[in-house]
Scaffold this active site. Structure first.
Site, short mmCIF file in Angstrom:
data_model
loop_
_atom_site.label_atom_id
_atom_site.label_comp_id
_atom_site.label_asym_id
_atom_site.label_seq_id
_atom_site.Cartn_x
_atom_site.Cartn_y
_atom_site.Cartn_z
N ASN A 95 2.06 -4.79 -3.46
CA ASN A 95 0.64 -5.09 -3.20
C ASN A 95 -0.10 -3.81 -2.85
OD1 ASN A 95 -1.30 -7.30 -2.72
ND2 ASN A 95 -1.19 -6.76 -0.55
N HIS B 6 -10.44 -5.78 -2.45
CA HIS B 6 -11.49 -5.54 -1.45
C HIS B 6 -12.63 -4.80 -2.16
CE1 HIS B 6 -9.11 -7.10 1.78
NE2 HIS B 6 -8.10 -6.30 1.45
N GLU C 59 -6.27 -10.39 -1.84
CA GLU C 59 -7.07 -10.22 -0.61
C GLU C 59 -8.56 -10.08 -0.95
OE1 GLU C 59 -5.57 -7.01 1.87
OE2 GLU C 59 -3.48 -7.51 1.40
N GLU D 269 0.79 -1.23 0.00
CA GLU D 269 0.00 0.00 0.00
C GLU D 269 0.83 1.29 0.00
OE1 GLU D 269 -2.74 -0.56 3.28
OE2 GLU D 269 -3.55 -2.39 2.39
N ASP E 125 -12.35 -9.96 -1.25
CA ASP E 125 -13.65 -10.11 -0.57
C ASP E 125 -14.62 -9.14 -1.23
OD1 ASP E 125 -12.78 -7.71 0.75
OD2 ASP E 125 -12.38 -8.77 2.62
O1 G3I Z 1 -4.56 -7.94 18.66
C1 G3I Z 1 -5.42 -6.92 19.16
C2 G3I Z 1 -6.11 -7.38 20.41
O2 G3I Z 1 -5.15 -7.58 21.41
C3 G3I Z 1 -7.12 -6.30 20.81
O3 G3I Z 1 -7.83 -6.73 21.93
C4 G3I Z 1 -8.09 -6.00 19.70
C5 G3I Z 1 -9.05 -4.88 20.03
O4 G3I Z 1 -9.39 -4.12 18.91
O5 G3I Z 1 -7.35 -5.61 18.56
C6 G3I Z 1 -6.46 -6.62 18.10
O6 G3I Z 1 -5.78 -6.14 16.99
C7 G3I Z 1 -6.53 -6.09 15.81
C8 G3I Z 1 -5.82 -6.90 14.74
O7 G3I Z 1 -6.47 -6.77 13.51
C9 G3I Z 1 -5.78 -8.38 15.08
O8 G3I Z 1 -7.06 -8.91 15.12
C10 G3I Z 1 -6.62 -4.64 15.38
O9 G3I Z 1 -7.40 -3.89 16.30
C11 G3I Z 1 -7.23 -4.53 14.01
O10 G3I Z 1 -7.13 -3.19 13.56
C12 G3I Z 1 -6.48 -5.43 13.04
O11 G3I Z 1 -7.12 -5.35 11.81
C13 G3I Z 1 -6.43 -5.90 10.71
C14 G3I Z 1 -6.16 -4.80 9.69
O12 G3I Z 1 -5.55 -5.36 8.55
C15 G3I Z 1 -5.28 -3.71 10.26
O13 G3I Z 1 -4.82 -2.84 9.31
C16 G3I Z 1 -7.32 -6.97 10.09
O14 G3I Z 1 -7.45 -8.06 11.00
C17 G3I Z 1 -6.70 -7.45 8.79
O15 G3I Z 1 -7.60 -8.31 8.14
C18 G3I Z 1 -6.40 -6.26 7.88
O16 G3I Z 1 -5.80 -6.73 6.71
C19 G3I Z 1 -5.43 -5.73 5.74
C20 G3I Z 1 -4.20 -6.24 5.03
O17 G3I Z 1 -3.19 -6.55 5.95
C21 G3I Z 1 -3.71 -5.22 4.02
N1 G3I Z 1 -4.75 -4.84 3.11
C22 G3I Z 1 -6.01 -4.42 3.71
C23 G3I Z 1 -6.51 -5.46 4.69
C24 G3I Z 1 -7.83 -5.06 5.29
O18 G3I Z 1 -7.70 -3.90 6.07
#
Ligand code: G3I
Length: 315
Positions: free
Chosen positions: A169, A205, A233, A128, A235
């Site tokens: 990516n 996405h 990715e 990104e 969806d």
């Molecule tokens: O691990 C913490 C946990 O300890 C806490 O309690 C909880 C409360 O919010 O958050 C947890 O972290 C989260 C993490 O995912 C793991 O689940 C974050 O808040 C959350 O923001 C994070 O989101 C991820 C996101 O990237 C962050 O940018 C998504 O799971 C993940 O699917 C998403 O994936 C991205 C790709 O890497 C890049 N392209 C876009 C895609 C979608 O955003």
């Protein structure tokens, strides 16, 4: 009928999913489906910097090791995600002055890619880097290291695993637009400079009913530059609650994406960003939307699953 992976393998492509550690550990059906249906996995959140090295020198590879072992047991390609990104990178990295930032990038890529040398086949090296208008994002990477950080990251990844396929990516680059034009120009430049880039990842996405009409044309122009292309990715989200008509539209949308990829020989595979609506980033990030994946929350295949299946089988 045969699982997705059998049809994909028969035409030398892969069909993948990103995976998460908790459901893999806690819900047996999760791993059963991943093993049966997919011949590739992407490491989800578990190889992002905030996961692997939350503080300097404190390494955390347990979850990713489990994923790579799982993939080897089930004969799956692993896509490593991601080395250089402005999100999910700890504050201690973002605050470093230039020289130390460069050193941190070097040691991080060396350690993470090197650990899985020969076992992680594809890497999302830089994730990104573009703004929507096609300019380079003003991330701490670019502020600290200049535009050349992208080329440097690819060179470092190549050194750490000479046989891994290295990808750039991004999202909203599926159709032809200002952002994908910029990506196209950058890839052409990098290739001209001899930078080791092997592929382009179009995240995918997407929104229900909005598959870009120029998707195949866009994939084809990148392929013509001499790099592989992957949908990394995928969806396709919708407004909740789900209706039968929306599920049918979603099935058509998924088929359109699969068909566009398969129409271009260098489009090597497609990955969905998780496979089940039970575990998806969408509801948290887009309140009121969801149901973006081919399996529902009860692990039942949706019309989208059958559409992907039939599109792979028909090719
Ligand atoms: O691990 C913490 C946990 O300890 C806490 O309690 C909880 C409360 O919010 O958050 C947890 O972290 C989260 C993490 O995912 C793991 O689940 C974050 O808040 C959350 O923001 C994070 O989101 C991820 C996101 O990237 C962050 O940018 C998504 O799971 C993940 O699917 C998403 O994936 C991205 C790709 O890497 C890049 N392209 C876009 C895609 C979608 O955003």
């Amino acid at each position: 009928s045969a699982p997705l992976r059998a049809h994909a393998a028969a035409i030398d492509r892969y069909i993948g999913t990103s995976i998460d550690p908790d459901p893999l550990a806690d819900e047996p059906i999760y791993g059963t489906i991943v093993a049966r249906e997919f011949n590739s996995i992407t490491t989800g959140n578990t190889l992002k910097w905030d996961w692997t090295q939350p503080s300097p020198g404190q390494w955390n590879f347990g979850a990713a090791d489990t994923f790579v072992d799982f993939a080897e047991q089930h004969d799956q390609l692993v896509r490593g995600h991601t080395l250089v990104w402005h999100n999910q990178t700890p504050g201690w990295v973002q605050d470093l002055p230039s020289a130390q930032l460069r050193a941190a990038m070097e040691s991080h890529i060396d350690a993470v890619v090197g650990r899985y040398e020969g076992r992680i086949g594809h890497w999302d090296v830089v994730n990104e880097p573009f703004e929507e208008d096609g300019s380079l994002r003003d991330s701490f990477w670019r502020e600290g290291l200049g535009d050349g950080y992208i080329a440097e990251a690819f060179q470092l990844a190549r050194q750490a695993d000479p046989n891994a396929e290295l990808y750039l990516n991004d999202y909203n680059v599926e159709g032809i637009n200002a952002k994908s034009d910029a990506m196209y120009e950058l890839v052409a430049d990098l290739l001209a400079q001899g930078v080791p880039i092997d592929g382009v990842g179009l995240q995918g996405h997407l929104i229900l009913g909005q598959v870009p009409s120029t998707l195949q044309q866009n994939i084809a122009r990148f392929a013509a530059l001499g790099v592989d292309v992957a949908i990394t990715e995928l969806d396709i989200r919708m407004q909740l609650p789900v209706t039968p008509g929306q599920l049918e539209q979603q099935a058509r949308d998924y088929a359109e994406v699969v068909d566009a990829c398969l129409a271009v020989e260098r489009c090597v595979g497609l990955t969905v960003w998780s496979f089940t609506d039970r575990h998806s980033w969408i509801p948290e990030f887009f309140p009121g939307e969801g149901a973006a994946l081919p399996w529902d929350e009860e692990y039942e295949p949706k019309p989208a699953y059958h559409a992907i299946h039939d599109a792979l089988a028909a090719h």
